[in-house]
Design an enzyme around this catalytic site. Structure first.
Site, mmCIF file in Angstrom:
data_model
loop_
_atom_site.group_PDB
_atom_site.id
_atom_site.type_symbol
_atom_site.label_atom_id
_atom_site.label_comp_id
_atom_site.label_asym_id
_atom_site.label_seq_id
_atom_site.Cartn_x
_atom_site.Cartn_y
_atom_site.Cartn_z
ATOM 1 N N TYR A 270 0.828 -1.207 0.243
ATOM 2 C CA TYR A 270 0.115 0.035 -0.168
ATOM 3 C C TYR A 270 0.925 1.189 -0.029
ATOM 4 C CZ TYR A 270 0.797 0.974 5.070
ATOM 5 O OH TYR A 270 1.184 1.249 6.209
ATOM 6 N N CYS A 271 0.132 2.240 -0.556
ATOM 7 C CA CYS A 271 0.992 3.604 -0.302
ATOM 8 C C CYS A 271 0.191 4.652 0.024
ATOM 9 C CB CYS A 271 1.805 3.714 -1.550
ATOM 10 S SG CYS A 271 0.728 3.646 -3.220
ATOM 11 N N ARG A 272 0.035 5.854 -0.770
ATOM 12 C CA ARG A 272 -0.525 7.061 -0.132
ATOM 13 C C ARG A 272 -2.105 6.906 -0.428
ATOM 14 N NH1 ARG A 272 4.023 10.788 -2.842
ATOM 15 N NH2 ARG A 272 5.400 10.904 -1.320
ATOM 16 N N CYS B 283 -2.006 6.647 -6.012
ATOM 17 C CA CYS B 283 -0.339 6.708 -5.939
ATOM 18 C C CYS B 283 0.071 5.334 -6.397
ATOM 19 C CB CYS B 283 -0.104 6.641 -4.169
ATOM 20 S SG CYS B 283 1.456 6.082 -3.793
#
Length: 231
Positions: free
Chosen positions: A186-188, A192
């Site tokens: 996962y990221c932002r 993202c």
């Protein structure tokens, strides 16, 4: 002017003023760079230099966009020594962006097409899961969860049980990964691309990998378990 006519004028002036002020907020958000800045600031405070770098803008352009957001009361500043950091004024700003984003995806087929085409370009089999599904998987300890944002953002706050794994560290780290486990990155947030790149890379190396559809801010807003740095 009779009392009745004055009342009509007062009501009209009231509505005109309220809608004009609200339109300023909508106008401040009606810019692709500013929406990306709001997405970024959901991770926490950033300097104008950092914001310019992440949004691929000049410092002057980034500063101008930030001033527009500040005038609309959407961002605020905090001075730390000689440095100025920008942050969202409240979670309500990000919630408004989420609502706008979901509205756009639901009614604008082009948005969904762009997202789908990009992810298929990364890997035709790239899949995503939502936050509720991830929460269940974490309880069952069936996955390895990777936070592929920059380490600074991970240290501010991250999903409980997630390992910090910026993209530049991933190739070396996979030597210790168990191929029997599913890896979730996962990221932002949904737009993202760090998570997409991580999942595509992992799948090329023979791992079963998927991305979290949302990002850390959405997870935290849902009240799901996090590890957050105390201010």
């Amino acid at each position: 002017m009779s009392g009745k006519n004055r009342s009509i004028v007062d009501k009209r002036a009231f509505k005109d003023t309220v809608y004009t002020e609200l339109a300023k907020v909508a106008k401040a958000m009606a810019n692709p760079v500013r929406l990306e800045i709001i997405d970024l600031l959901a991770q926490g405070p950033f300097s104008v230099e950092q914001i310019a770098n992440y949004t691929n803008q000049s410092i002057a352009n980034a500063s101008q966009h930030l001033q527009n957001l500040k005038k609309a009361q959407l961002v605020q500043i905090n001075k730390q020594g000689n440095f100025i950091y920008y942050s969202l004024r409240s979670n309500g700003v990000y919630k408004t962006w989420i609502a706008l984003r979901e509205l756009g995806i639901h009614f604008n087929a082009e948005v969904e097409k762009v997202i789908t085409d990009f992810r298929q370009g990364q890997n035709e089999n790239l899949q995503a899961i939502d936050a509720d599904t991830l929460a269940t998987l974490l309880k069952e300890e069936e996955i390895l969860l990777l936070d592929v944002r920059p380490e600074e953002e991970y240290n501010r706050g991250h999903i409980h049980q997630a390992l910090s794994m910026p993209l530049q560290q991933l190739e070396k780290a996979i030597k210790a990964f168990d191929k029997r486990k599913t890896i979730v990155a996962y990221c932002r947030g949904p737009f993202c691309v760090y998570a997409d790149e991580a999942v595509a890379f992992l799948m090329e190396k023979g791992f079963k990998a998927i991305r979290l559809e949302e990002g850390y801010p959405e997870w935290a807003l849902k009240g799901l378990p996090t590890n957050k740095k105390e201010e």
